[in-house]
Design a protein around this motif. Structure first.
Motif, PDB file in Angstrom:
ATOM      1  N   LEU A 122       0.828  -1.204   0.000  1.00 24.09           N
ATOM      2  CA  LEU A 122       0.000   0.000   0.000  1.00 24.09           C
ATOM      3  C   LEU A 122       0.862   1.254   0.000  1.00 24.09           C
ATOM      4  O   LEU A 122       0.627   2.186  -0.787  1.00 24.09           O
ATOM      5  N   PHE A 123       1.864   1.286   0.874  1.00 28.04           N
ATOM      6  CA  PHE A 123       2.724   2.471   0.924  1.00 28.04           C
ATOM      7  C   PHE A 123       3.520   2.635  -0.368  1.00 28.04           C
ATOM      8  O   PHE A 123       3.727   3.761  -0.838  1.00 28.04           O
ATOM      9  N   MET A 124       3.955   1.534  -0.948  1.00 26.69           N
ATOM     10  CA  MET A 124       4.674   1.624  -2.215  1.00 26.69           C
ATOM     11  C   MET A 124       3.754   2.133  -3.325  1.00 26.69           C
ATOM     12  O   MET A 124       4.152   2.978  -4.135  1.00 26.69           O
ATOM     13  N   PHE A 125       2.541   1.638  -3.361  1.00 28.48           N
ATOM     14  CA  PHE A 125       1.596   2.082  -4.392  1.00 28.48           C
ATOM     15  C   PHE A 125       1.318   3.578  -4.262  1.00 28.48           C
ATOM     16  O   PHE A 125       1.348   4.317  -5.255  1.00 28.48           O
ATOM     17  N   LEU A 126       1.052   4.034  -3.049  1.00 29.06           N
ATOM     18  CA  LEU A 126       0.791   5.462  -2.840  1.00 29.06           C
ATOM     19  C   LEU A 126       2.014   6.301  -3.194  1.00 29.06           C
ATOM     20  O   LEU A 126       1.894   7.393  -3.764  1.00 29.06           O
ATOM     21  N   THR A 127       3.198   5.774  -2.880  1.00 28.30           N
ATOM     22  CA  THR A 127       4.433   6.506  -3.167  1.00 28.30           C
ATOM     23  C   THR A 127       4.695   6.588  -4.666  1.00 28.30           C
ATOM     24  O   THR A 127       4.982   7.664  -5.203  1.00 28.30           O
ATOM     25  N   PHE A 128       4.591   5.466  -5.360  1.00 28.40           N
ATOM     26  CA  PHE A 128       4.808   5.482  -6.809  1.00 28.40           C
ATOM     27  C   PHE A 128       3.780   6.372  -7.501  1.00 28.40           C
ATOM     28  O   PHE A 128       4.086   7.046  -8.489  1.00 28.40           O
ATOM     29  N   THR A 129       2.556   6.385  -6.967  1.00 24.95           N
ATOM     30  CA  THR A 129       1.504   7.196  -7.579  1.00 24.95           C
ATOM     31  C   THR A 129       1.771   8.679  -7.387  1.00 24.95           C
ATOM     32  O   THR A 129       1.650   9.467  -8.336  1.00 24.95           O
ATOM     33  N   TYR A 130       2.158   9.090  -6.169  1.00 25.74           N
ATOM     34  CA  TYR A 130       2.388  10.531  -5.998  1.00 25.74           C
ATOM     35  C   TYR A 130       3.641  10.984  -6.743  1.00 25.74           C
ATOM     36  O   TYR A 130       3.706  12.120  -7.217  1.00 25.74           O
ATOM     37  N   PHE A 131       4.633  10.118  -6.883  1.00 24.74           N
ATOM     38  CA  PHE A 131       5.788  10.485  -7.703  1.00 24.74           C
ATOM     39  C   PHE A 131       5.359  10.680  -9.165  1.00 24.74           C
ATOM     40  O   PHE A 131       5.793  11.622  -9.833  1.00 24.74           O
ATOM     41  N   THR A 132       4.514   9.788  -9.660  1.00 21.00           N
ATOM     42  CA  THR A 132       4.035   9.907 -11.036  1.00 21.00           C
ATOM     43  C   THR A 132       3.228  11.183 -11.221  1.00 21.00           C
ATOM     44  O   THR A 132       3.433  11.934 -12.187  1.00 21.00           O
ATOM     45  N   PHE A 133       2.315  11.447 -10.297  1.00 18.13           N
ATOM     46  CA  PHE A 133       1.511  12.670 -10.382  1.00 18.13           C
ATOM     47  C   PHE A 133       2.381  13.917 -10.219  1.00 18.13           C
ATOM     48  O   PHE A 133       2.100  14.956 -10.824  1.00 18.13           O
ATOM     49  N   TYR A 134       3.420  13.804  -9.407  1.00 21.29           N
ATOM     50  CA  TYR A 134       4.325  14.943  -9.254  1.00 21.29           C
ATOM     51  C   TYR A 134       5.037  15.240 -10.576  1.00 21.29           C
ATOM     52  O   TYR A 134       5.188  16.405 -10.967  1.00 21.29           O
ATOM     53  N   GLY A 135       5.484  14.184 -11.266  1.00 21.59           N
ATOM     54  CA  GLY A 135       6.112  14.381 -12.570  1.00 21.59           C
ATOM     55  C   GLY A 135       5.162  15.027 -13.561  1.00 21.59           C
ATOM     56  O   GLY A 135       5.549  15.925 -14.326  1.00 21.59           O
ATOM     57  N   ILE A 194      -0.975   7.164   5.901  1.00 26.19           N
ATOM     58  CA  ILE A 194      -1.779   6.798   4.728  1.00 26.19           C
ATOM     59  C   ILE A 194      -2.662   7.967   4.311  1.00 26.19           C
ATOM     60  O   ILE A 194      -2.763   8.303   3.122  1.00 26.19           O
ATOM     61  N   ALA A 195      -3.291   8.612   5.292  1.00 27.31           N
ATOM     62  CA  ALA A 195      -4.178   9.740   4.993  1.00 27.31           C
ATOM     63  C   ALA A 195      -3.423  10.884   4.329  1.00 27.31           C
ATOM     64  O   ALA A 195      -3.892  11.466   3.337  1.00 27.31           O
ATOM     65  N   VAL A 196      -2.245  11.205   4.854  1.00 24.56           N
ATOM     66  CA  VAL A 196      -1.468  12.314   4.287  1.00 24.56           C
ATOM     67  C   VAL A 196      -0.987  11.978   2.880  1.00 24.56           C
ATOM     68  O   VAL A 196      -0.994  12.836   1.987  1.00 24.56           O
ATOM     69  N   LEU A 197      -0.585  10.734   2.650  1.00 26.77           N
ATOM     70  CA  LEU A 197      -0.145  10.350   1.307  1.00 26.77           C
ATOM     71  C   LEU A 197      -1.298  10.424   0.307  1.00 26.77           C
ATOM     72  O   LEU A 197      -1.094  10.803  -0.857  1.00 26.77           O
ATOM     73  N   LEU A 198      -2.487  10.082   0.741  1.00 24.42           N
ATOM     74  CA  LEU A 198      -3.654  10.247  -0.128  1.00 24.42           C
ATOM     75  C   LEU A 198      -3.865  11.720  -0.475  1.00 24.42           C
ATOM     76  O   LEU A 198      -4.197  12.064  -1.615  1.00 24.42           O
ATOM     77  N   VAL A 199      -3.647  12.584   0.510  1.00 21.35           N
ATOM     78  CA  VAL A 199      -3.780  14.027   0.271  1.00 21.35           C
ATOM     79  C   VAL A 199      -2.732  14.500  -0.733  1.00 21.35           C
ATOM     80  O   VAL A 199      -3.037  15.294  -1.637  1.00 21.35           O
ATOM     81  N   PHE A 200      -1.497  14.016  -0.601  1.00 13.63           N
ATOM     82  CA  PHE A 200      -0.450  14.402  -1.556  1.00 13.63           C
ATOM     83  C   PHE A 200      -0.813  13.949  -2.971  1.00 13.63           C
ATOM     84  O   PHE A 200      -0.615  14.690  -3.943  1.00 13.63           O
ATOM     85  N   ASN A 201      -1.332  12.733  -3.088  1.00 12.89           N
ATOM     86  CA  ASN A 201      -1.749  12.253  -4.407  1.00 12.89           C
ATOM     87  C   ASN A 201      -2.828  13.152  -4.996  1.00 12.89           C
ATOM     88  O   ASN A 201      -2.765  13.538  -6.170  1.00 12.89           O
ATOM     89  N   LEU A 202      -3.807  13.476  -4.176  1.00 15.56           N
ATOM     90  CA  LEU A 202      -4.899  14.338  -4.636  1.00 15.56           C
ATOM     91  C   LEU A 202      -4.388  15.734  -4.973  1.00 15.56           C
ATOM     92  O   LEU A 202      -4.795  16.335  -5.979  1.00 15.56           O
TER      93      LEU A 202
END
Length: 266
Positions: free
Chosen positions: A130-143, A240-248
């Motif tokens: 879960l943490f890896m998925f959220l991390t890879f996703t926010y890195f992708t969205f950041y790019g 988890i909540a904060v990483l979801l916020v970063f993704n959003l």
């Protein structure tokens, strides 16, 4: 998002690199996950978790930028023709990445988790994923966001690199939170990697009762992490909540940039 089907090399290379990166990381930290009886061994385990988060995340952010830059050029033409709204385009650009990131996460986590020999526990394994998925996703969205806010891919790459350095330095691993200067501590709280590390280390080590030996002290792993890094199982949910916020946040900024910023030269 036909570019994902018309350019299969992008996804094939990405998945190949995911497997290669996982094997490199797994062989580098082979079996260290079960060794937690000294401070040095614990730091090595934490280093493995830190490396696992960063190793592929930066690659995701960098590799998505050329695709978004190419798509943006096409989007300007289609937007002028009134084919679809900017928000629909942004949503499609983000959603199409999710299945690929999920496949990346599964490949990467299965290889690294068992090669590094983290604790054989289903709950911890799925939290790791879960943490890896959220991390890879926010890195992708950041790019994607970096491209959306800058006129060219080259500038986006430079800006992104600057933030990668700051994120690494102030994530709380190289410099523990309590040693970060007061005038920089604010950046720790807005650093997504800091929340990834807090969550993933807490999930893997936050309840470990193994006694570690230090210079003149003996303490359990969980108490050591609590005292020195403020990590613990109570940090998993908030992380988890904060990483979801970063993704959003990153995705929303990308969507807004697509709608309101136009770098096209007429």
């Amino acid at each position: 998002m036909l570019v994902y089907w018309r350019s299969p090399r992008y996804n094939v290379v990405r998945l190949f690199y995911t497997m290669l990166a996982a094997l490199i990381l797994g062989t580098q930290f082979w079996g260290v996950g079960s060794k937690r009886d000294t401070t040095q061994a614990l730091f090595t385990v934490m280093g493995a978790l830190y490396s696992a988060c960063i190793f592929l995340g930066v690659s995701n952010a960098s590799s998505v930028q050329p695709i978004v830059a190419i798509e943006r050029t096409v989007f300007y033409r289609e937007k002028a023709a009134g084919m679809y709204s900017p928000l629909a385009y942004a949503a499609a650009q983000g959603i199409v990445e999710i299945p690929y990131i999920l496949v990346q996460t599964i490949i990467y986590c299965v290889i690294t988790y068992f090669m590094i020999k983290f604790e054989q526990n289903a709950g911890k394994f799925f939290l790791y994923m879960l943490f890896m998925f959220l991390t890879f996703t926010y890195f992708t969205f950041y790019g994607m966001m970096a491209v959306g806010l800058t006129p060219t891919q080259n500038i986006a790459a430079v800006v992104s690199s600057a933030f990668y350095s700051l994120w690494n330095l102030l994530s709380g691993f190289l410099i523990p939170k309590q040693f970060i200067p007061v005038w920089w501590i604010w950046f720790y709280y807005i650093c997504p990697i800091a929340w990834t590390l807090q969550g993933i280390i807490s999930s893997q080590l936050g309840n470990v009762e193994t006694i570690i030996q230090g210079q003149g002290f003996q303490v359990s792993v969980k108490d050591y992490l609590k005292a020195n890094y403020d990590y613990g199982t109570n940090k998993i949910g908030p992380s988890i909540a904060v990483l979801l916020v970063f993704n959003l946040l990153f995705f929303s900024v990308f969507a807004v940039s697509v709608k309101f910023i136009n770098f096209q030269r007429r």
